[in-house]
Design an enzyme around this catalytic site. Structure first.
Site, PDB file in Angstrom:
ATOM      1  NE  ARG A  69      -3.478  -0.286   2.396  1.00 31.98           N
ATOM      2  CZ  ARG A  69      -3.876   0.262   3.983  1.00 31.98           C
ATOM      3  NH1 ARG A  69      -4.031  -0.618   5.232  1.00 31.98           N
ATOM      4  NH2 ARG A  69      -4.881   1.839   3.946  1.00 31.98           N
ATOM      5  CD  GLN A  99     -13.571   7.530   8.140  1.00 34.06           C
ATOM      6  OE1 GLN A  99     -14.117   6.253   8.814  1.00 34.06           O
ATOM      7  NE2 GLN A  99     -14.042   7.596   6.875  1.00 34.06           N
ATOM      8  CG  ASN A 100      -8.605   8.639   3.334  1.00 33.47           C
ATOM      9  OD1 ASN A 100      -9.443   8.051   3.708  1.00 33.47           O
ATOM     10  ND2 ASN A 100      -8.495   9.228   2.016  1.00 33.47           N
ATOM     11  CG  ASP A 102      -4.113   9.033   1.165  1.00 32.15           C
ATOM     12  OD1 ASP A 102      -5.394   8.274   1.025  1.00 32.15           O
ATOM     13  OD2 ASP A 102      -4.374   9.917   1.692  1.00 32.15           O
ATOM     14  CG  HIS A 117      -8.914   5.241  10.828  1.00 35.77           C
ATOM     15  ND1 HIS A 117      -9.965   4.934  10.462  1.00 35.77           N
ATOM     16  CD2 HIS A 117      -9.383   5.404  12.172  1.00 35.77           C
ATOM     17  CE1 HIS A 117     -11.122   4.835  10.815  1.00 35.77           C
ATOM     18  NE2 HIS A 117     -10.354   5.000  12.237  1.00 35.77           N
ATOM     19  CB  CYS A 149      14.547  -2.186  22.336  1.00 37.90           C
ATOM     20  SG  CYS A 149      13.595  -2.298  21.524  1.00 37.90           S
ATOM     21  N   GLY A 186     -16.360  10.804   0.329  1.00 38.34           N
ATOM     22  CA  GLY A 186     -16.151   9.672   0.061  1.00 38.34           C
ATOM     23  C   GLY A 186     -15.668   8.546   1.113  1.00 38.34           C
TER      24      GLY A 186
END
Ligand code: BV8
Ligand code: ZN
Length: 246
Positions: A69, A99-100, A102, A117, A149, A186
């Site tokens: 992605r 909510q994207n 990208d 998100h 770590c 959208g």
């Protein structure tokens, strides 16, 4: 494209605008959406890939899916819809609650963005929470190990069953409460608590305008549903604004 006079009146008097966006606004940039006929989740179950247990069961598989992605996102360009939203900032106090993951709103020039998100460019160690920008880690096909770590590094995105980043969500809620108009662009509006954003706006008296190819769960809350591509509709609305604001 003719718009409802009531909507034009609302635009004329509006000061604060929220754009609540989902995967659909990036579809015209070539980034596949999740649900519906050509959604990526037709091919495999979201549970298999977008939750922490799935990552712990098979970190390399989940990491490869996000690599795939990321490649698509890196090749994508903001489309006319993202660019129109960025230009709205010249005429209104705009908040983008997305909510994207990208990064296309930021790359289009929007300034005031709340990412509910997460963001696919960011990663962090599940052990010591050191952050790694995607460019800092060798983009191999297996989940990288933390250089501090040795812990597993994961994408900084919100998976099912995980809390949303509190500040982003509460700032997004505040913007929705104060908005004069809330565009819902959208999104199938089935994922919570993100989908509460337009509902919060509605309850606070904001005018809800949905832009989608088809009716959704949110359509019953919308004061105005405009069917069509966001990449066509948003620039046309911006033209209307330029006509009466100039
Ligand atoms: C949590 C990972 C709890 C990142 C994703 C009620 C309250 C709270 C939670 C729940 C609840 N009910 C159920 C839940 C659980 C769950 C949930 O909502 N499940 C749903 C599916 C039933 N929610 C959660 O698990 C959330 N966490 O609640 O934690 C908690 C509480 C306390 C303590 C601990 C935990 C976390 C949700 C985040 C999930 N992460 N993805 C990634 O890999 O991307 S979800 C995934 O769906 C994406 O993030 C995406 O952003 C999101 C929403 O999808 P859309 O953006 O709407 O995309 P979709 O394909 O669905 O629709 C696209 C639309 O565009 C369509 O309508 C199409 O018609 C339209 N379109 C297409 N082209 C165009 C267009 N429109 C215009 N123009 C075009 N050209
Ligand atoms: Zn670490």
């Amino acid at each position: 494209m003719q718009f409802k006079p009531e909507f034009i009146d609302k635009l004329r008097s509006a000061k604060r605008i929220v754009f609540f966006t989902g995967a659909g606004i990036s579809a015209e940039s070539g980034i596949p959406i999740f649900r519906g006929k050509d959604g990526i989740w037709n091919k495999m179950k979201p549970e298999e890939l977008t939750n922490f247990a799935a990552f712990m069961r098979n970190p390399d598989l989940v990491w490869q899916w996000y690599q795939h992605r990321r490649d698509i996102v890196n090749k994508a360009q903001p489309n006319t819809g993202h660019i129109a939203i960025a230009e709205f900032e010249n005429f209104f106090d705009v908040s983008v609650v997305t909510q994207n993951i990208d990064n296309l709103h930021r790359r289009a020039g929007s300034k005031n963005i709340f990412e509910l998100h997460g963001n696919i460019e960011r990663n962090f160690c599940i052990n010591c929470h050191t952050f790694y920008n995607s460019l800092e880690i060798e983009l191999s096909n297996s989940a990288p190990k933390c250089s501090k770590c040795g812990g597993l590094v994961r994408p900084d995105v919100v998976w099912f069953g995980e809390m949303l980043p509190q500040d982003e969500f509460s700032e997004g809620e505040k913007a929705a409460e104060w908005s004069d108009i809330c565009f819902v662009v959208g999104t199938s509006a089935v994922v919570y608590p993100a989908a509460y954003i337009p509902i919060t706006a509605k309850q606070a008296g904001s005018y809800i305008v949905e832009i989608n190819l088809e009716p959704t769960e949110m359509s019953r809350f919308a004061d105005y549903s405009i069917l069509g591509k966001s990449g066509d509709i948003l620039p046309t609305i911006l033209e209307e604004v330029k006509n009466f604001k100039s």
